[in-house]
Design a protein around this motif. Sequence first.
Motif, PDB file in Angstrom:
ATOM      1  N   VAL A  95       0.837  -1.198   0.000  1.00 23.38           N
ATOM      2  CA  VAL A  95       0.000   0.000   0.000  1.00 23.38           C
ATOM      3  C   VAL A  95       0.875   1.253   0.000  1.00 23.38           C
ATOM      4  CG1 VAL A  95      -1.488   1.388   1.515  1.00 23.38           C
ATOM      5  CG2 VAL A  95      -2.087  -0.983   1.003  1.00 23.38           C
ATOM      6  N   SER A  96       0.533   2.201  -0.861  1.00 24.49           N
ATOM      7  CA  SER A  96       1.227   3.488  -0.888  1.00 24.49           C
ATOM      8  C   SER A  96       0.198   4.608  -0.917  1.00 24.49           C
ATOM      9  CB  SER A  96       2.094   3.611  -2.147  1.00 24.49           C
ATOM     10  OG  SER A  96       3.015   2.551  -2.243  1.00 24.49           O
ATOM     11  N   PHE A  97       0.453   5.642  -0.161  1.00 23.82           N
ATOM     12  CA  PHE A  97      -0.381   6.850  -0.273  1.00 23.82           C
ATOM     13  C   PHE A  97       0.340   8.034   0.351  1.00 23.82           C
ATOM     14  CE2 PHE A  97      -1.879   4.732   3.640  1.00 23.82           C
ATOM     15  CZ  PHE A  97      -1.772   5.759   4.566  1.00 23.82           C
ATOM     16  N   ASP A  98      -0.118   9.217   0.008  1.00 23.45           N
ATOM     17  CA  ASP A  98       0.440  10.448   0.566  1.00 23.45           C
ATOM     18  C   ASP A  98      -0.654  11.202   1.293  1.00 23.45           C
ATOM     19  OD1 ASP A  98       2.983  10.114  -0.654  1.00 23.45           O
ATOM     20  OD2 ASP A  98       2.109  10.800  -2.553  1.00 23.45           O
ATOM     21  N   LEU A  99      -0.279  11.803   2.416  1.00 23.33           N
ATOM     22  CA  LEU A  99      -1.223  12.649   3.153  1.00 23.33           C
ATOM     23  C   LEU A  99      -0.654  14.052   3.197  1.00 23.33           C
ATOM     24  CD1 LEU A  99      -3.718  12.945   5.054  1.00 23.33           C
ATOM     25  CD2 LEU A  99      -2.182  12.359   6.939  1.00 23.33           C
ATOM     26  N   GLU A 100      -1.397  14.987   2.632  1.00 20.23           N
ATOM     27  CA  GLU A 100      -0.956  16.377   2.661  1.00 20.23           C
ATOM     28  C   GLU A 100      -1.314  17.003   3.994  1.00 20.23           C
ATOM     29  OE1 GLU A 100      -1.876  19.319  -0.386  1.00 20.23           O
ATOM     30  OE2 GLU A 100      -1.884  17.666  -1.828  1.00 20.23           O
ATOM     31  N   ALA A 101      -0.443  17.871   4.492  1.00 21.65           N
ATOM     32  CA  ALA A 101      -0.734  18.578   5.740  1.00 21.65           C
ATOM     33  C   ALA A 101      -2.066  19.303   5.610  1.00 21.65           C
ATOM     34  CB  ALA A 101       0.384  19.567   6.049  1.00 21.65           C
ATOM     35  N   GLY A 102      -2.883  19.207   6.632  1.00 23.20           N
ATOM     36  CA  GLY A 102      -4.138  19.944   6.657  1.00 23.20           C
ATOM     37  C   GLY A 102      -5.228  19.422   5.744  1.00 23.20           C
ATOM     38  N   LYS A 103      -5.018  18.250   5.146  1.00 17.16           N
ATOM     39  CA  LYS A 103      -6.040  17.708   4.238  1.00 17.16           C
ATOM     40  C   LYS A 103      -6.701  16.466   4.836  1.00 17.16           C
ATOM     41  CE  LYS A 103      -6.197  20.412   0.740  1.00 17.16           C
ATOM     42  NZ  LYS A 103      -5.359  20.622  -0.397  1.00 17.16           N
ATOM     43  N   ILE A 104      -7.823  16.068   4.266  1.00 19.56           N
ATOM     44  CA  ILE A 104      -8.491  14.844   4.713  1.00 19.56           C
ATOM     45  C   ILE A 104      -8.348  13.773   3.641  1.00 19.56           C
ATOM     46  CG2 ILE A 104     -10.639  13.775   5.479  1.00 19.56           C
ATOM     47  CD1 ILE A 104     -11.571  16.437   6.527  1.00 19.56           C
ATOM     48  N   LEU A 105      -7.705  12.665   4.047  1.00 20.57           N
ATOM     49  CA  LEU A 105      -7.553  11.522   3.155  1.00 20.57           C
ATOM     50  C   LEU A 105      -8.530  10.441   3.594  1.00 20.57           C
ATOM     51  CD1 LEU A 105      -5.728   9.865   1.025  1.00 20.57           C
ATOM     52  CD2 LEU A 105      -4.653   8.926   3.071  1.00 20.57           C
ATOM     53  N   GLY A 106      -9.331   9.957   2.681  1.00 20.47           N
ATOM     54  CA  GLY A 106     -10.263   8.891   3.005  1.00 20.47           C
ATOM     55  C   GLY A 106      -9.730   7.546   2.553  1.00 20.47           C
ATOM     56  N   ILE A 107      -9.841   6.535   3.397  1.00 21.24           N
ATOM     57  CA  ILE A 107      -9.525   5.166   2.979  1.00 21.24           C
ATOM     58  C   ILE A 107     -10.835   4.392   2.986  1.00 21.24           C
ATOM     59  CG2 ILE A 107      -8.199   3.071   3.434  1.00 21.24           C
ATOM     60  CD1 ILE A 107      -6.145   4.672   4.896  1.00 21.24           C
ATOM     61  N   VAL A 108     -11.239   3.903   1.817  1.00 18.95           N
ATOM     62  CA  VAL A 108     -12.530   3.231   1.724  1.00 18.95           C
ATOM     63  C   VAL A 108     -12.354   1.842   1.132  1.00 18.95           C
ATOM     64  CG1 VAL A 108     -13.186   4.102  -0.578  1.00 18.95           C
ATOM     65  CG2 VAL A 108     -14.968   3.671   1.119  1.00 18.95           C
ATOM     66  N   GLY A 109     -13.263   0.954   1.448  1.00 28.31           N
ATOM     67  CA  GLY A 109     -13.194  -0.417   0.960  1.00 28.31           C
ATOM     68  C   GLY A 109     -14.062  -1.284   1.849  1.00 28.31           C
ATOM     69  N   GLU A 110     -14.377  -2.515   1.398  1.00 29.22           N
ATOM     70  CA  GLU A 110     -15.264  -3.314   2.235  1.00 29.22           C
ATOM     71  C   GLU A 110     -14.520  -3.948   3.393  1.00 29.22           C
ATOM     72  OE1 GLU A 110     -16.883  -6.785  -0.376  1.00 29.22           O
ATOM     73  OE2 GLU A 110     -16.535  -5.048  -1.631  1.00 29.22           O
ATOM     74  N   SER A 111     -15.268  -4.589   4.279  1.00 35.98           N
ATOM     75  CA  SER A 111     -14.621  -5.085   5.497  1.00 35.98           C
ATOM     76  C   SER A 111     -13.587  -6.145   5.143  1.00 35.98           C
ATOM     77  CB  SER A 111     -15.648  -5.630   6.480  1.00 35.98           C
ATOM     78  OG  SER A 111     -16.501  -6.533   5.843  1.00 35.98           O
ATOM     79  N   GLY A 112     -12.469  -6.095   5.831  1.00 32.63           N
ATOM     80  CA  GLY A 112     -11.388  -7.039   5.591  1.00 32.63           C
ATOM     81  C   GLY A 112     -10.434  -6.605   4.494  1.00 32.63           C
ATOM     82  N   SER A 113     -10.629  -5.402   3.941  1.00 28.69           N
ATOM     83  CA  SER A 113      -9.778  -4.989   2.830  1.00 28.69           C
ATOM     84  C   SER A 113      -8.431  -4.437   3.298  1.00 28.69           C
ATOM     85  CB  SER A 113     -10.499  -3.966   1.946  1.00 28.69           C
ATOM     86  OG  SER A 113     -10.874  -2.844   2.696  1.00 28.69           O
ATOM     87  N   GLY A 114      -8.263  -4.281   4.620  1.00 30.34           N
ATOM     88  CA  GLY A 114      -6.963  -3.846   5.125  1.00 30.34           C
ATOM     89  C   GLY A 114      -6.899  -2.376   5.510  1.00 30.34           C
ATOM     90  N   LYS A 115      -8.056  -1.735   5.639  1.00 27.32           N
ATOM     91  CA  LYS A 115      -8.091  -0.312   5.995  1.00 27.32           C
ATOM     92  C   LYS A 115      -7.528  -0.088   7.395  1.00 27.32           C
ATOM     93  CE  LYS A 115     -12.614  -0.008   5.556  1.00 27.32           C
ATOM     94  NZ  LYS A 115     -12.928  -1.420   5.289  1.00 27.32           N
TER      95      LYS A 115
END
Lengths: 342, 326
Positions: A30-50
């Motif tokens: 898994v790769s992702f970036d989070l910008e300062a002051g922003k809202i990052l959503g992680i979505v997926g069904e149950s068991g997807s590793g969120k």
Amino acid sequence: MAEEKNILSVVDLHTSFTTDKGEVQAVNGVSFDLEAGKILGIVGESGSGKSVSAYSVMQILEKNGSIKSGQILYKGEDITKWPEKRMRDFRGKCCSIIFQDPMTSLNPVFTIGYQLKEAIKLHTNRKGKEAEERAVEMLELVGVNEPRKRIHQYPFEFSGGMRQRVMIAMALACEPDILIADEPTTALDVTIQAQILELMQDLQKKLGMAIIMVTHDLGVIAQMADEIIVMYGGRVCERGSAEDIFYRPCHEYTKGLLRSIPNVDSMGKRLQPISGTPINLLNMPKGCAFCPRCDEAMKICLEKQPPETRTPDGHFASCWKMIQAEIESGMIRPEDASGSGT
Amino acid sequence: MDMNYKPDQENLVEVNNLKMYFSVKTGWLSTTPLKAVDGVSFAIRPGETLGLVGESGCGKTTVGRALIRLYTPTDGDVFFDGKRVDAKSIGSLRKDMQMVFQDPYSSLNPRMTVEDIIGEPLDVHKMYTSKADRREQILYLMELVGLNAEHATRYAHEFSGGQRQRIGIARALATKPRFIVCDEAVSALDVSIQAQVINMFEDLQQKLGVAYLFIAHDLLVVHHISKRIAVMYLGKMVEMADADELNENPMHPYTVSLLSAVPYPDPKIAKSSKRIILKGDVPSPLHMPSGCPFRTRCQYATEQCAQEMPKLTDRGNGHMVACWNK
Ligand SMILES: Nc1ncnc2c1ncn2[C@@H]1O[C@H](COP(=O)(O)OP(=O)(O)O)[C@@H](O)[C@H]1O
Ligand SMILES: Nc1ncnc2c1ncn2[C@@H]1O[C@H](COP(=O)(O)OP(=O)(O)O)[C@@H](O)[C@H]1O
Ligand code: SF4
Ligand code: SF4
Ligand SMILES: [Mg+2]
Ligand SMILES: [Mg+2]
């Protein structure tokens, strides 16, 4: 790209659990970036590793789990290399987490005020009266009425929504740069959910922290997130802005997910579910994780994991169908699609 | 009870002034009546779906259970197909009225095979002529809900949530009911699986003509599946209308805020919609406000609202609202 914009960057994270049935690879690159002051959503069904992705960032995995490889860069430093002592400071001061059920994180035998003060003392140099003042101030901030009276009450004297406010107060007591919220409103009624989401948005504006919002609820994600990553089977299928994901989905799983939710216009029409059953992490396909349920699956999907590729409008998806379309239209060369990402 | 009450013959289910009070221990020797359902009336036509929404604790499950007499109602009249449902008649009506529950994990016995779970109601009501007939009926039910016949001898715990919910539905269908209370029957499922089960409910209705009382807290799901929707608040019904009408033209202040609170799965709409954020929590049903139960959170409350509960009145085309000021 501009490194400083991102307060957190997760790069090719692999986290797995040892069980008596074998190794469960819950997070698989898994790769992702989070910008300062922003809202990052992680979505997926149950068991997807969120949740496991979020807990990996905090390094609060259960005993049988560990980060196998990858980097988690906080302000450019790889915190997977940090000793536990330094991580303890990271939790609370740099990054805090709230969970679906506040009752599991609140101790029923201590007052709300006591628990809040303990959290404040642990992470700041405030003591005694000063810590108490801060506790009251925090409760006020999250909209708990009569905070001076309520610090003497116990968790059971608070409603579900009020308990979640207390958890938010506790998480924000040390002004972290990042707040992780793991299904924070899933157990709440929709009118109470609206209160909590509004509170989080207000606080985010006021305090300027970044938020990682983990949820299975596409409505909550649509309301809250600036950027979204869609997960399936421990992998990121697609990532982009909220508009990219909802209006220009490129991965077959994202498309299927959006087709399967009822909306106001769907009455009298049939929903279009995704066929098949949820993934079994102990029995992962060699190629695309979504392959067994995908109507568009091709031979290559079975054999090879699709690399993350830039979509026509500039976000990212990992899907052979899209890659083939791009090759056919001359957008990318075949050799560009054989690598392992961008 | 109103022994003179005459149900409409066109309704499959008719409920008049249903009340269900529980007696709750509030002290060492004292008990207080908890008015879980307090004077609810509605009707359902054959093959129709009535959605029932409202916040947790407002009495939805209790309505469903009292209706099919899993509870003995404190008061009120329930009719099925024109017949009064009471202690005497329920035995013969049970087959016709079934219930599907939220949690496919806890409502099925993990040590029973699929065959035995679905076959149990057939055994109870002696609905087969031979072992072969029993088996045939079970396989037919499994096919109806999209379960693979080869799985008949497997145990419930071997199945995923969506499949367990199918098993629960096959079991409810075994007695060929004409009415099913679906209590949060899709709420625990992931959206992609939820859509499969919702479609199945709709297909079964088409095929078998069964009517549903569809209880759920997800308003988009309820709107999708229901012809009409009823909204409850603290044991009272506050509004009832055709699904589209309710959605486009909600009148009761509670319904309006409930609908506005739904995060719509579309970023532009969700980020720009004006929410009416309700202050505070639902009051405890043990300390019910006088008059209109919503008045402690209602921005339109007037003195009259504290005096008397407004009656449900028809505002045209069967759009029923209980509010003094709207
Ligand atoms: N302690 C654990 N031991 C074994 N497997 C685990 C453990 N924790 C999580 N998992 C598995 O990891 C996968 C991902 O879990 P999770 O991140 O909680 O999913 P999500 O939050 O997306 O619903 C699941 O299949 C889950 O069963
Ligand atoms: N068996 C019971 N004994 C006492 N109180 C009950 C019982 N069942 C439900 N209640 C109470 O009745 C009210 C309505 O509950 P319920 O019908 O389960 O609501 P909903 O299904 O809308 O969430 C709640 O306050 C609940 O605590
Ligand atoms: S890679 Fe293949 S199987 Fe996977 S989503 Fe795309 S088309 Fe479907
Ligand atoms: S009756 Fe009064 S308190 Fe109740 S909803 Fe109407 S205006 Fe509000
Ligand atoms: Mg989770
Ligand atoms: Mg219920």
